[in-house]
Enzyme design. Structure first.
Site, mmCIF file in Angstrom:
data_model
loop_
_atom_site.group_PDB
_atom_site.id
_atom_site.type_symbol
_atom_site.label_atom_id
_atom_site.label_comp_id
_atom_site.label_asym_id
_atom_site.label_seq_id
_atom_site.Cartn_x
_atom_site.Cartn_y
_atom_site.Cartn_z
ATOM 1 N N GLU A 218 0.834 -1.256 -0.164
ATOM 2 C CA GLU A 218 -0.034 0.130 -0.290
ATOM 3 C C GLU A 218 0.743 1.414 0.051
ATOM 4 O O GLU A 218 0.255 2.351 0.096
ATOM 5 C CB GLU A 218 -1.014 -0.184 1.151
ATOM 6 C CG GLU A 218 -1.961 -1.183 1.070
ATOM 7 C CD GLU A 218 -3.047 -1.125 2.183
ATOM 8 O OE1 GLU A 218 -3.037 -0.240 3.003
ATOM 9 O OE2 GLU A 218 -3.809 -2.136 2.143
ATOM 10 N N LYS A 349 -15.340 -2.243 3.738
ATOM 11 C CA LYS A 349 -14.611 -2.451 2.430
ATOM 12 C C LYS A 349 -15.514 -3.137 1.582
ATOM 13 O O LYS A 349 -16.220 -4.247 1.803
ATOM 14 C CB LYS A 349 -13.468 -3.616 2.568
ATOM 15 C CG LYS A 349 -12.048 -2.995 3.459
ATOM 16 C CD LYS A 349 -11.189 -4.031 3.863
ATOM 17 C CE LYS A 349 -10.004 -3.534 4.369
ATOM 18 N NZ LYS A 349 -9.076 -4.811 4.918
#
Length: 432
Positions: A218, A349
């Protein structure tokens, strides 16, 4: 002049659904879907994919052919999109998001979307939403607000990866992420400037210390510290280098991802060569709360260690305690958490749930219980910026994208910049 054969009332009907295999930010296959409407509107969306996944998530459909992309191909999911899903949705109005999402779930026929593939379903669901927003001539975030029946939107407070370990960085540190939250920022522009300054300061400090860093999935820096305390100290040094006041301008969040090192009822910290039970893990984390401006902790315990979650939440009511693997954007698990007092915030999510409407339901359930919501990206991302609009349109309050590096992350940060220009909204940060 409208052509006689063109029925304006049906102009939002789905004309075509087309799926394809593309590559995500880790070079692994994922699903992309285009949805085209009768009036010429079209929407595109992509399915993200996680590395640190909860066992209670809906399931991606992968091919399992070791000769192609190490078994990670998604041609089966793509075939389902271009076959069954396209046939199911053709002629239905894209503006009926809830009905279409329910039709997809019903047609799949499994609790975890394993037949059609959750990756196929979520990409289709999001593409429908984007196509409908274009049909309605609305910015996506405002159309999302309309779906939720609200006129209230807000810019989310970003929490940004600075240091990474766990599944995001080859297990180089026990904890998965150390993040910065610009709590003193009044505008999104101020927040982004603070975060970029801290990320640059951390990189410079590690270079000065002679530490070679791995770039995590990330975009976070991975110095491979043996102890979490070393990572906390580096965060504090980065704040100082960036001329920001800890606890006033900027604060710390962590993603422990404890399920990744939980075995046989114990938490195994490989870097420190320690093994802790639930109570000892709580004390270990509590020490960091007392010593550092640590205001948010994600996945502090295993996804099924409910008793540790509940006792820890009660013990530290002023800390945001976020459930990710614990809740997996599932309304029923969120309801259980509320009932037993486990956590006080929910990570949202969309691909954990499988449909946009399902993610909405998870957010509604969380808010009904007084829990904060944090919209989150996954470790395997694409240039799709949908979650930026989702965070604003749903008035989520917080967003977790990744570091301010890599184009798949910056697509979301930059979309928030565009929305901030349009909305001119202030940032607020509250988790209760």
């Amino acid at each position: 002049m409208t052509h006689p054969s063109f029925n304006l009332a049906r102009s939002a009907d789905i004309l075509q659904v087309r799926g394809r295999q593309i590559l995500d930010s880790r070079g692994r296959p994922t699903v992309e879907v285009d949805v085209s409407l009768r009036d010429g509107s079209s929407g595109r969306a992509c399915a993200p994919s996680g590395a640190s996944t909860g066992r209670h998530e809906v399931l991606e459909l992968r091919d399992g052919d070791d000769g192609l992309h190490e078994g990670r191909g998604v041609s089966k999911a793509v075939n389902n999109i271009n076959g069954e899903i396209a046939e199911l949705l053709k002629g239905r109005p894209a503006t009926s998001q809830a009905g279409l999402d329910e039709a997809l779930r019903t047609h799949d026929g499994t609790a975890n979307l394993s037949r059609l593939g959750a990756n196929a379903v979520i990409a289709t669901s999001l593409a429908i939403c984007r196509a409908a927003a274009i049909h309605e001539r609305l910015p996506l975030h405002r159309y999302i607000a309309q779906l939720l029946g609200t006129t209230r939107t807000s810019m989310p407070m970003p929490m940004t990866n600075i240091l990474s370990g766990g599944a995001h960085a080859r297990r180089s540190m026990d904890f998965q992420d150390f993040l910065a939250i610009p709590v003193g920022a009044k505008t999104y522009g101020d927040a982004l400037n603070m975060l970029a300054s801290v990320r640059s300061a951390a990189s410079d400090l590690l270079a000065e210390d002679g530490i070679t860093t791995l770039l995590a999935d990330e975009g976070g820096l991975s110095p491979g510290y043996a102890s979490a305390d070393e990572a906390f100290r580096l965060m504090m040094r980065a704040f100082e280098r960036a001329k920001l006041r800890p606890g006033h301008d900027i604060a710390i969040a962590i993603d422990v991802a404890a399920s990744e090192f939980y075995r046989d009822g114990k938490y195994h910290l490989a870097g420190e060569q320690r093994t802790l039970d639930g109570e000892e893990m709580a004390e270990y984390l509590g020490d960091f709360i007392r010593r550092y401006p640590l205001i948010s902790i994600e996945d502090a315990f295993d996804q099924d260690d409910w008793s540790s979650w509940s006792s820890f939440t009660k013990r530290f009511p002023k800390v945001q305690i976020v459930g990710d693997d614990l809740f997996v954007t599932n309304p029923d698990r969120i309801a259980r958490g509320i009932e037993v007092g486990a956590a006080n915030a929910v990570l949202i999510k969309v691909n954990q749930n499988g449909t946009l409407t399902g993610a909405f339901e998870a957010m509604k359930r969380a808010r009904a219980g007084g829990y904060a919501t944090v919209i989150s990206a996954r470790s395997g991302e694409t240039e799709d910026s949908f979650i930026a609009d989702l965070a604003v349109g749903s008035d989520a309050g917080q967003i977790k994208i990744g570091s301010v590096r890599n184009s798949e992350r910056l697509a979301k940060y930059n979309q928030l910049t565009r929305i901030a220009e349009l909305e001119a909204a202030e940032l607020t940060f509250s988790f209760s």
